[in-house]
Each structure stands twice: as C-alpha cells, then as structure tokens.
Design an enzyme around this catalytic site. Structure first.
Site: not given
Lengths: 83, 1321
Positions: B1177, B1295-1297
């Site tokens: 990502d 999600t990214h995190p």
C-alpha cells in the site's frame, strides 16, 4: 368541516397509535413537540395528508408538513384564522 | 492545506456513493433509474424544454466528482440545451415488433454502462414513443447525485413544468431548496455534538457484533455485485387491504408489518432469535433536504428480536419503536457505522436483508397525459433487498426482491419471493395477534412435499422379531454356513443348537421378555452364541465391551440391572453383584437344542445400547424388536443379501452398526465373518480378513474408510460387493476415492442415531457426483422432518433440525423418563399419539427429496462471523498430492484465538505445512486457509472408528521444530522462560532454541511476554531484545538479573541505551537472522521502526531470513538523511554488508515501499538482480507531491499506529506517551529520546518522499492494496506504472494502518510466501 387544531391533534394521536378518546397522558404531547420524535414517519404523514384532503378538502404537500413537524406549525399552515 | 480546493465538498451520503464506486470503477451498480409510463399526447420538444429547465434548477444534477486533497470535490458542469448536447435520447419505436420491449432494451443497455464520476454529466434521459399515445420516459442518474426521493422531486417538477409549457404558460418558480444549504446542513452536523452522540449510540448498539442473518449461501467477493436479480409481484388486493388497515394492530402501518414479516422470515430461515435488517431511510424529515433533489438517503441497521410467542402486531410495534429510535440517530452514515465497527470488506456485513418501503405517490400528469413511475434500479444490492411500494395507481402494494447473483440463483430467489408473499398472505389473514410460531415459512405446497411426498415410505412388514427369521433359517437350512471366525466355522444348525441350549439356561435364571442380560465377551463365536441366546430366551441384550474401563461397565450394569451377565471368566468384568454366566464352564448338553418357549412380541425390547450423554452420564437406549426388524427388512429389500454373501462383523457390539452386522446375514441365510478382536482399528488386518474370508459386504465409518483407502489396503478386496458407511459425515473426496479404487463396488451412505434403530436414511453414491454427499431418503415406515425453531417444516434448501418419526424409534432411555420426554416428543405431523425424536443434527432437503447433513445444532463452524464449510478446505487439501486425508476444524487453544486448523495424513511427497498453506492460499479465499496445518501419521480414532477430535494435537506453529530446538532448559532462568513462552503462545511446551516469532508470536504477544517476564523475573524485556534474542536460551543469556544494571530500552532508562536497545534501534535489524534462502529486506514505514514486519515471520518459510531496515536517528544522536536517494543509498550499503550480491528481495510498507523502490533502482543500476519488490500500500511521490505533509499531530498519530492503535486526534506528545503506557505498549519502553525522535522522523520522511523523483525499475512490483475505502481517495497504484516493468496486485480487505495487523498480515505473509516459493524453485 374545517380542520381545527384540535382535529389535527386527534388525528396525529390516532396516527401514532393512541386513542384520543381514552383519557391518559399517552397522547398529551405539546403542540410544539417534534412529532418525529413521537414516531411520526413518512407513511403516517402521507395518511394524514390523505385524510385531511378527503375529510377537510385541505391541499398540502408532503414537504410542507415534513419540514416543520409539529401541531403548532401545521395549525399555522392549515387552520384558517378565525374570522 | 491552505488554499481552498475548487468546487464544493460532498455530503457524507454522496461520499458514501463516491467510495462505493471507487472500489470498483467499472461497476454500473451505482446507476439509479426510473421509468415513467406516459399515456396520452406528448410534445417531445416541450418535454425536452421541461427537462432542461428542471436540470437547470437542480444544482446537484449538474455536478461531476473528482478526487482532491482532503477528499473528493464536486465541480459544476455546464449542461448544453436540448439539441446541442443535452443528454436526452428521443426515439420513436412504434415500428418495432414489440416497442415496449425495444425501449426496455435501450434502458437496460444504458443502465449497464459504468459512469466516470470525473467526467459527467452523470445523468441521462430517454423518451421513447411506444404507441400512438404512449411514451416511456427513462431517467438515469448516478447515486452520487440522486436518491429515490430525489428522483421523485425531479419527476414532479418536470411534469409541472411541462404542464405549464403545454398551456403556453411560464412554469412557476423552482420548488427546489438550495443544494448548498443541504451541504451546509451536512457539514454542520458532522461537526456537531449530535454527530459524536450518534456515533457513540451506534457503536454501543452493535458493540456485541450480532450475527448477520443469512438466507442463502455466503458468496461473492470483496466487491459488491455489479448486477442484481429481480423478482416482482403485486400483492393480491385482499392482502394490500389487510396490510393497510390491519385489524388488531391499529397503530401499525404497512411498512412496519412488512418489516415484521421479513424479520420473521429471516429469523426462521437463518435460525436466529434476533435479526439485523437494513432499513433504507429517506433521511429528510424535518430538514431542508425535503425540497432538494440530491443524494441524502441512508441505511439504518435495525436489531429486532423475534420470539416464538410474539404476534405480528407485537413484532410490528417493536419494529416501529426500533425505527423511531434509529431515526433519532439516523443522520449518521451507514458506511461510518460499518467502518466504526470494523465491518468493511469481504464477508463483514452488518445487516441481513434490506427492507425498503416506498410509500410515495408514483402518479404524474403531463398536461393531459397521466403517468405512473416505476423504479428500474435503486442502487447496489449486497445480499437481498425487499422493495415494497405503493404507486397510488390503484394497483395496491408491490413486493419486489432484488438479490446479489453471487449469493442467490434465480430459482432460490424465486422460492424466497414466493414464500414471502405466501407468508404475508397467511400472516395477515390469520390476524395479527396469532403467535408467530404458528406460521411456517414453507408454502402449503412445499409443506405437503416435505412432510408427505418426501416421506412416502409406507411398506407392509409382517409382525416379527429380530430373532424369528434366524430361527427359520436354523430350521430350514441347518447345514448352511452361518459363521466363520478364522479357522472356526459353524453351520446354522450348530450355531442354533448352541444358542438354544444357552437360552434355556438363561430362561431357568429368570430371563424373559422385557428382561435385560449383560454380555461381556470379546468378538468371538461365543459372543454370537450369547447374543442369540439372550434373544431366544426373550430377553434384551446389553453389550458390555470388555475393552472399556471397568468402572464404566460397572456403572452400566448398575443402571440397567440385568438379570445376569454372560462372561468368559477372564476377569474383564468387575464384580457387579449380578449373577455371572460363564458358558465355557457349563455343561448344557442335557438341554434340548431347540428354542425355548417365550411369550415374545415385536414390542418387547431387543437390545439396550449405551451412548454417551451430554451431561457425562451414559444413557441406555432401549430398542424394540419391531424397530430393528423394520430396519433389517428395509435393508434386505434395498440391498438384498443372498446365501452366497459373506458379511464382515467388525464393529464392537456396543455400537449400533454391529446390530445389522450380526443379525442381517443370519436372518438371510448368508455367512457372518468375524474379524479378529481389535482388528477394526487395523486396515491391513481388515483387508486380510476381507480377502481370505471372501467378504462381500462390510461397513466403515468414513474416517476409517479413508484410512483403509489411503493405505492401499483396498486393492486386495476384489470380492467386495457393497460397502456401507455411516457414523459421521461422508466426505465427497472419500466417496470419490472409493469410486476410483473400488470401481464396481457400491458405496451406501447411511444416517441415523442409535435412538432410531441404527439408520433412518440412505443414499447410494455415484461416481462423478459432486458436492456434499447427502444422507439421503428415509427408509421404510420412517419420516424425517427438517424443522425450524418453531417446529415448523422447512422448505427444501432451508436448514433446520432433523427430527425422526416412525417405526424405528427407540422405546426411550432406560430408566430415564424425564430425559426420554425431552428428546422423544409428540409428533405434530403424524397419527395421533405418535412420537418424534429430536436429533440435534442440522440438515436440509434437496429439491429431489434427499437430506443433506449440515452438522450439529451445537457445533457450528464459524470464524469471525464467516461460516466455513470445512469440507471445502478438506477437498482443497486432499487435492494436493502430498495429502492423503484431511480434517479441518476450529480450535481455540489460546482464549479468544479461534482459528481454523487442518490435520492431514501424508501422501507423496511428504507434506510441509507452510507449503500446503501457500498452495491453499492460491485456490481459497483467505478466511478458508487454515492458520495452521498439522501432519499426522494417522487420524486418532475413537473406539468405534470415528475421528477422535479430543485427541487431535494442538497445532505447533509453522517452523522447523525438532532436533536441537527442543533442547530442554539447563538453568532456572531458561526453565522460567520456556514456561512463559509456552504460556503466552498457548503451547504445551517450548524448547530452549525455539524462536518466539517462529512459534507464532506477534508483537502483541511479545507485549504479554514482556509483562509476564517482568512479573516473574523482575526484569524488563524490551521488544527489541526479543528480536535480537528470540529464543529462551538467548534471552536467558542476555537478560540481566534483577538489581543489575537495567537493560537498555527499559522504561526507567532515560539515558543512552545499552546493548539491547541499540540492536533493536539499529539500521539493520535481523527479525530472523538464520536461514539459507536469500534474505528479505523490509524497509520501515514513516515512523522509522521496522518491528511491524514481525507478523510476517510466522507465515514465511522458516529458512527465509528477514531483516528490517530502520531509520537513522532513532537513537536521537544522528542527523536525519537529506534526500530519499541518500537514504536509499545508505540502506543499499547496509544490505550489501550482509548480502554482497543479488538476487535481492525487498519489501516496504507505506513510505517504506517508496524507499524500497528507490533501492531496487539503485541495485539494478549497479547490475544486481532484484527478484522481489513488494510494495505494501505504498504510493509514488507523484501522488503526494503538492499535498501537505504531516504535521506534529499526524506524526504522533503515526507513532500510535506503530503501537497498533488506529486512532486519531491525540493532541500532545505527553498524552500519546500516556496512552502507550496505559495500554501497555512495548513502545512505551523505548528510550525517551527515541520516542521524541519518531515524530521528527515521520515529518522528515514525508518531506523527502514528496521531493523524490522516481526512476524506472525494470522488474515486477508485487503490490498489496488496502482495499477498504480511504479518505485519500486519489491514491492509485496505477501511478507506479511509469516506474515499474509490471505490477501485480492483491487486495486485502483492510485499511492502510491495519495492514500489518492480524489477520491481514497473515494473509499478506501467505501471499508473499507463495511468491517467494516460486522464486526458490
């Protein structure tokens, strides 16, 4: 028969599932109270509009009533000032 | 961000639609459309003018939507007038064969076109003349512009404007309120206290994550379907009337009643006591939005309990209260509720079916021409949407079902739709006060089919006993061979005479019909004689397995109180206080060899079998002669034995399969072949017996059948004619293997509990069949019911609990009337007085009238809300050559850590668990890939040959174990550490040389370990220390004793870090130093630490070394790099120190990916091979340039993110540190100067990244996308295309995190491992 504030209150109470002929506080809501909080929804609103058109020959739009949903606002809109 | 972006922001509702489209830009599912059927004269020119005018008045329509910093923006669009580009298609279709169909085709074709939100216009009209005075007006708009109510506002205004224009008048002023006021209202709400309160409300309401009711098989991918299936119907006038004015429920409206009915239907089909339905809401009452054509609607989740005693009126009233409550918080977006609850992405629904009630008047008038409007497309359908509407055109209520075709086929949708309409009819006709339990979801026709047609099993059987037909054989063919056991053979005459003499002796001891006689003998001719003797004496036999523990046998004898116990004097039976009969010591030669007289009737008990009870106390099932006689007569009719058949007896007498093994061949004049005692567990011994004794018919429990087939034993069994299988679910793979190895041998799958005389359903397997093996149709005089929770019959395809009725039911549990009454209940569908048995098994009817077994009511396999069919995983495993047999189940070896575990027996070559998982990851969705796979020499089996689940070992996490790794501890500290490792990891034991992360440790578990080490040993353990010294031995050597100088990284060490902290903060950190494969170098994200990659270790080959690259400056005593190029060159020097030449394997998350790409370019330019560049990502600098970098707050957020907290808005460094300490984060143990340095590193990295200019890397980039919608919607991996040779992408539903947290990091590791494996070849 002309629509009155009292008739508006009774019809609203009926639409909310209360019996206006029964004494009790269930339908003792304030004229300024937000009817949406009491459970008024679009279907009940539509049925009120239909009823008032049928019984009192009142023409009013859904948006007019839905925008300011209280007995006081509706009375101001629908009840002719006493002449 | 300082300069205002051009255009306007989106409302939250619009943003929801924007992101939905963004997830799948090629999908047309976000197109909405309506069609007005205009009957009368119409002037197309005036109509176009009315359209143009209305579009001019509706600002929201004239927008296109673009990505921008800080979220998408909408930009005004100039709409050309009619004739100059106005999006209106006018066509006269009157010359077509079917003008209306032609118009429909045009509309469908237009609706199938995905829209580019950045281009616009995002609406289109069509006006099609289909008759002399009939027109169809088609209006399509993207959902980002308009919702259903918005469509209605537009249509009404168009009609009004047309009517005025047709009269030569100027239309009145625009009825629309300002779109900008709506935007302002939306913005105000999102900054308000009400917004925060609403968010808290929804979080609280769904904190327990209620199960999502599912009507159909789960299916579909990470993306919503692009199309939908639809079924439409108009309700009969009477139903409309009863819904509109419900007697007995005066307060209820029809949408509430329909919602209640759908809740009932869903609850029954999904077998749930509570359902969560989705309610599309107009979301405009009391708002300016009432007059704004725009996208405003919302979907609210409604939790609704459905109790069997509730009436429709009560349920509708509950629904009304729920809706009222939900509406108070109804401005909060559905997408945000899901996001808050972590329910975005694949298989993470929040609600079941949607119920969309549309009460609005669909009538319009275009001057003299009346029109009615219908909806063509109302937006994407995730699972099922029920549309209920009244067009006010006198046709009453309509109910349409729209379904995701990935989950429903046309037939299933039609069945649900028809049933729901039927249910509405019955519910309203019965009056709303009737308890809902009285209503079935099945239609009358379905009910008749499942109760009647499928159970049409009546067959006349003579009133005989189990023993009668055997005595007839003894009389008529005394010379025939009755029994073979090794060298011993007995004729019917010999066997009968021995049994008759023993029977006479038993009668003399008081045995008579109704009496119980214990039999405690190993498998032998004497056992057969004893069983026959008990029956001949009129008694019921109670098998006492000599292999069972003595206390258990004693308990059974005490419970059953047999008249006597037949034994062999071998001391197997404890003293029970009952008379013991030892036939071997008796001289019965004086007794006549003919049957004794006994007043035996078919209603008397034939045997008592003990089965395990859920409370731990075994219960004795009493089965009558009539019941087992019916079973054996059906079997002889369906699969006839002849005198030439030889039937293998191998099942221990305590299990009911043995009953037909013993008595069926003797009743039919065939030969009974006894396997040696104990042989039932040894496939080779069985094969030898089958071969040598010429066995033609035998039985296997599926687990044992699989062993039998896998061990090559089957090839020797050429004489077999039929094999019966029962006792547990028969995997299709086993049946297929059987068909391959034993072609020409019939395989019959039988099902039944001991409580119904062995088997009640049967299915004959056919080679080439696919899908689950059904348990089949009921046997003679037997009824099978699939019932829902209200004990109403389920229609085909709907899962319910299996109930059994008919001739084979047991009399009950011996001496347990209360228990009997709970399991054997009145049969509401049978003749008066009949009973049915509740099995606790789940099943469903196929349309053909066979039953599929679907597990236990109490053993559902469900992981993270996702239902998993272990059979599917097992099939995938057994498809691999190195796997012979497979079992998959859910384990919870660490509290709360439920995971799918696969057990396999080896094929060729020897299986490697990691490799198996990688190969599964290539063919199965991530949730179906077992988290661990255990290789076993053989499956542990219970005495009756079923899989012994309790004996399956807990999985050892991936990694090489054995040899030196398992070295036991040598010092007290090593002992303590191995113990703590095992405790934290949930393992039975850990060796001194085993690595924490290799054993499945994660950084979260490392925190637990640090805590336990602190408690037990009184020393601080920094996570970095664990990376450097991941084994108990290394850690014991490295940890300082209490009172010594505290190791670096300890919370109290504010000064210069010692050795431990140094290593954990170095530029190159070995996350796993050992291994002979080319190392993987993982570059830190913005925060500079690379510990986040530790979660990869468990999923990678144990021989795969992994090094983390970390930012300079973490110790706070080095300058930060000045350019990203400089940083990359530094890191290249670092990795060349451990690996001077390629091929190289690089990986980076976020900023780390950009750095890894720059390193790859440098290495390639130096002539080295880079065989892996994995970008997690990460997006190229071009996409960030010109956008503001993170400030202090974002940097602190990044710090929290590194610690695993996905949270925003922590205001100060102090509070962030406090959070870390409070939450026990390992990061809190970092030196103060490191914590202070991290925000600076974040800021610096963001700055360098933005300034970086990419060069071209000729190789392939392996990309992993965090596919959940994100605020930075402009990010696209395609921006890499100019800088890489090729781009291969995998979507992760996160999600990214969350990408480096479980379970996503595991998925990522599996995908990565699969790629690395290819490189290793």
């Amino acid at each position: 028969m002309a629509l009155t504030r009292r008739l508006i209150r009774e019809d609203v109470a009926r639409a909310l599932g209360e019996d206006p002929d029964e004494p009790g506080d269930a339908w003792e809501f304030g004229d300024e109270e937000n009817l949406l909080d009491l459970g008024l929804d679009s279907v009940r609103l539509m049925s009120l509009i239909a009823r008032w058109r049928r019984e009192h020959d009142v023409e009013v739009s859904f948006a007019d009533l839905a925008e300011r949903p209280s007995v006081a606002a509706w009375a101001a809109l629908l009840v002719e000032a006493p002449s | 961000m300082t300069a205002a972006a051009p255009g306007l922001p989106l409302t939250a509702a619009q943003a929801g639609m924007f992101y939905a489209q963004d997830l799948d830009p090629a999908s047309p599912a976000l197109n909405t459309a309506e069609c007005a059927d205009i009957r009368g004269p119409l002037d197309p020119g005036l109509f176009a003018q009315a359209l143009y005018r209305t579009v001019g008045e509706a600002e929201a329509l004239r927008m296109r939507v673009v990505r921008a910093a800080g979220g998408p923006r909408q930009l005004p669009l100039v709409i050309e007038p009619p004739g100059s580009g106005f999006p209106l298609d006018v066509a006269d279709l009157r010359d077509r064969t079917d003008p209306e169909a032609a118009a429909g085709a045009l509309m469908r074709a237009d609706l199938a076109l995905p829209q580019d939100l950045a281009a616009g216009p995002l609406f289109r009209h069509g006006l099609y003349r289909v008759g002399p005075e009939r027109w169809l007006w088609y209006h399509r708009a993207h959902h980002v512009l308009l919702d259903g109510y918005g469509h209605a506002l537009v249509a009404r205004r168009v009609a009004e404007a047309y009517t005025a224009l047709a009269a030569g008048a100027e239309p009145g002023p625009s009825p629309f309120a300002s779109f900008r006021r709506l935007l302002a209202e939306d913005g105000e709400y999102r900054g308000s206290a009400a917004y925060a309160a609403d968010r808290a409300y929804w979080r609280g309401l769904f904190a327990d994550r209620p199960a999502v009711p599912v009507l159909a098989g789960e299916g579909g991918g990470a993306l919503p379907a692009r199309t939908a299936l639809r079924r439409s119907a108009r309700l009969p006038a009477a139903v409309t009337e009863r819904l509109s004015a419900p007697a007995g429920a005066p307060g209820a409206t029809w949408p509430e009643l329909v919602l209640a009915a759908q809740a009932l239907y869903t609850a029954r089909v999904a077998r749930a006591r509570e359902v969560v339905l989705g309610l599309p809401m107009m979301n405009r009452l009391g708002s300016a939005a009432l007059r704004v054509p725009a996208m405003v609607m919302n979907v609210l989740p409604l939790r609704l309990a459905v109790g069997p005693r509730d009436s429709l009126a009560e349920l509708a009233a509950r629904a009304a209260r729920g809706i009222r409550e939900a509406r108070r918080h109804g401005r909060y977006r559905y997408e945000e509720i899901r996001r808050d609850l972590g329910l975005l992405g694949e298989g993470r629904a929040l609600v079941g079916p949607l119920v969309n009630a549309m009460p609005f008047d669909g009538r319009l008038r275009f001057a003299g021409a009346p029109a009615t409007v219908r909806t063509l497309a109302a937006g994407p359908v995730e699972d099922l949407t029920v549309h209920v509407y009244d067009r006010s055109d006198g046709t009453g209520l309509h109910v349409d079902f729209e379904a995701n075709p990935a989950r429903y086929d046309a037939a299933a949708l039609a069945a649900h739709h028809a049933r729901f309409l039927d249910l509405l009819d019955r519910l309203t006709a019965a009056g709303p006060r009737l308890p809902l339990a009285r209503h079935a979801v099945a239609t009358a026709a379905e009910r008749a089919e499942v109760l009647g047609t499928f159970n049409d099993t009546a067959a006349r059987v003579p009133p005989t006993t189990l023993i009668g037909p055997i005595e007839a054989r003894e009389l008529h063919s005394p010379g025939a061979c009755a029994l073979v056991a090794g060298e011993v053979a007995l004729s019917y005459g010999e066997l009968g005479a021995r049994a008759n003499r023993l029977a006479r002796h038993l009668v003399s001891l008081g045995v008579r019909p109704g009496a119980v006689v214990g039999v405690c003998l190993p498998r032998s001719p004497e056992l057969v004689v004893a069983l026959l003797a008990v029956l001949k004496a009129g008694g019921a036999y109670l098998p006492l397995d000599p292999e069972h523990p003595a206390p258990r046998l004693a308990g059974m004898v005490a419970d059953a109180a047999p008249v006597c116990v037949i034994g062999d004097g071998e001391g197997r039976l404890p003293d029970t206080g009952r008379p013991t009969v030892l036939p071997a010591t008796l001289d019965l030669s004086g007794l006549p060899g003919v049957p004794p007289a006994r007043p035996l009737t078919p209603r008397d008990p034939a045997y008592v079998l003990y089965t395990s009870g859920s409370t731990g106390r075994p219960k004795g099932v009493v089965v009558s002669h009539a019941a087992i006689d019916n079973r054996l007569r059906w079997m002889q009719h369906a699969h006839p034995l002849t005198a030439r058949d030889r039937v293998l007896q191998k099942t221990p007498a305590g299990f009911d399969v043995s009953v037909w093994e013993f008595f069926w061949p003797l009743r039919e004049g065939a030969t009974l072949v006894l396997a040696e005692p104990g042989a039932h567990r040894d496939p080779h011994a069985l094969a030898r017996t089958i071969e040598e004794a010429g066995v033609t018919v035998c039985h296997f429990v599926p687990s044992m059948l699989e062993v039998f087939l896998a061990q090559g034993a089957a090839a020797r069994c050429a004489g077999l004619r039929r094999v019966f299988s029962s006792g547990e679910a028969l995997p299709r793979e086993t049946a297929a293997k059987f068909a391959r190895l034993l072609p020409g041998v019939a395989l019959h799958n039988l099902y039944g509990p001991t409580e119904a005389a062995v088997d009640v359903t049967h299915h004959t397997c056919r080679a080439g069949d696919t899908g689950p093996v059904p348990i089949g149709r009921p046997v003679w005089n037997t009824r099978v019911y699939v019932l829902d929770d209200a004990l109403q019959p389920c229609p085909p395809g709907v899962t319910g609990e299996l109930y059994l009725a008919g001739a084979q039911l047991a009399a009950g549990y011996l001496g347990r009337p209360a228990l009997t009454a709970t399991r054997f209940v009145a049969d509401p569908f049978g003749p008066p007085g009949s009973r049915m048995y509740r099995t606790g098994d789940l099943g469903r009817w196929t349309p053909e009238g066979e039953v599929e077994f679907l597990g236990r009511t109490d053993h559902q396999v469900k992981l993270r809300g996702q239902r998993i069919e272990p059979g599917e995983v097992e099939a995938a495993l057994t498809a691999l050559p190195e796997v012979a047999g497979a079992r998959v189940l859910v384990r919870e070896d660490r509290p709360g850590d439920r995971r799918l575990v696969g057990y396999v027996t080896p094929g060729a070559p020897q299986p490697e668990p990691d490799r198996l998982r990688q190969r599964l990851a290539a063919v199965l969705p991530a949730p179906l890939v077992p988290g661990a796979i255990v290789v076993l020499d053989a499956f542990p089996l219970t005495p009756n040959g079923k899989l012994d689940r309790a004996a399956l070992p807990a999985p050892r996490p991936a990694g090489g174990r054995g040899g030196a790794a398992l070295r036991p501890p040598r010092t007290p500290r090593e002992e303590a550490l191995t113990r703590l490792f095992a405790e934290v990891l949930g393992l039975p034991a850990v060796g001194c040389e085993e690595g924490f992360f290799d054993l499945g440790g994660t950084s979260l578990l490392a925190v637990s370990l640090a805590g336990r080490v602190r408690e037990e040993l009184g020393v601080e353990l920094a996570i970095g220390t664990l990376f450097r010294a991941p084994t108990p031995a290394a850690l014991a050597a490295g940890l300082a004793a209490p009172g010594d100088h505290a190791p670096a990284g300890g919370a109290g060490d504010a000064g210069r870090g010692g050795a431990d902290g140094d290593d954990a903060l170095g530029v190159l950190v070995p996350l796993r130093g050992g291994g002979d494969l080319p190392p993987l170098f993982a570059v830190h994200p913005a925060g500079g630490l690379s510990w986040c990659y530790s979660g990869l270790l468990g999923g990678l080959d144990p021989r795969q070394p992994v090094f983390g690259l970390q930012a300079r400056g973490l110790r706070g005593d080095e300058p930060l790099p000045g350019t990203l190029e400089e940083m990359a060159a530094d890191y290249v020097r670092q990795i060349r120190a451990v690996r001077p030449h390629g091929p190289y394997r690089l990986l980076g998350w976020s900023v780390g990916g950009v750095i890894a790409h720059a390193m790859a370019v440098l290495l390639q330019e130096a002539g080295e091979e880079v065989e892996l560049l994995a970008l997690l990502d990460a997006y190229p600098a071009d996409q960030w340039r010109g956008r503001a970098g993170p400030g202090e707050a974002e940097a602190l957020t990044a710090l929290l993110r590194m610690a695993g907290f996905d949270r925003r808005g922590e205001p100060s460094r102090e509070e962030v540190l406090a959070t870390l300490r409070r939450e026990g984060s390992a990061l809190a143990g970092l030196p103060e100067r490191t914590l202070a340095a991290v925000p600076d590193i974040v800021v610096n990295n963001a700055r360098l990244m933005r300034a970086h200019r990419h060069r071209h890397f000729a190789g392939e980039a392996l990309f992993f996308t965090a596919a959940a919608p994100r605020p930075e919607s402009w990010l696209t991996r395609d921006a890499w295309r100019p800088y890489v040779g090729a781009l291969v992408n995998h979507d992760l539903p996160c999600t990214h995190p969350r990408m480096t947290t479980a379970p996503h990091i595991g998925t990522l590791a599996a995908l990565l491992a699969a790629r690395l494996k290819e490189l290793d070849r």
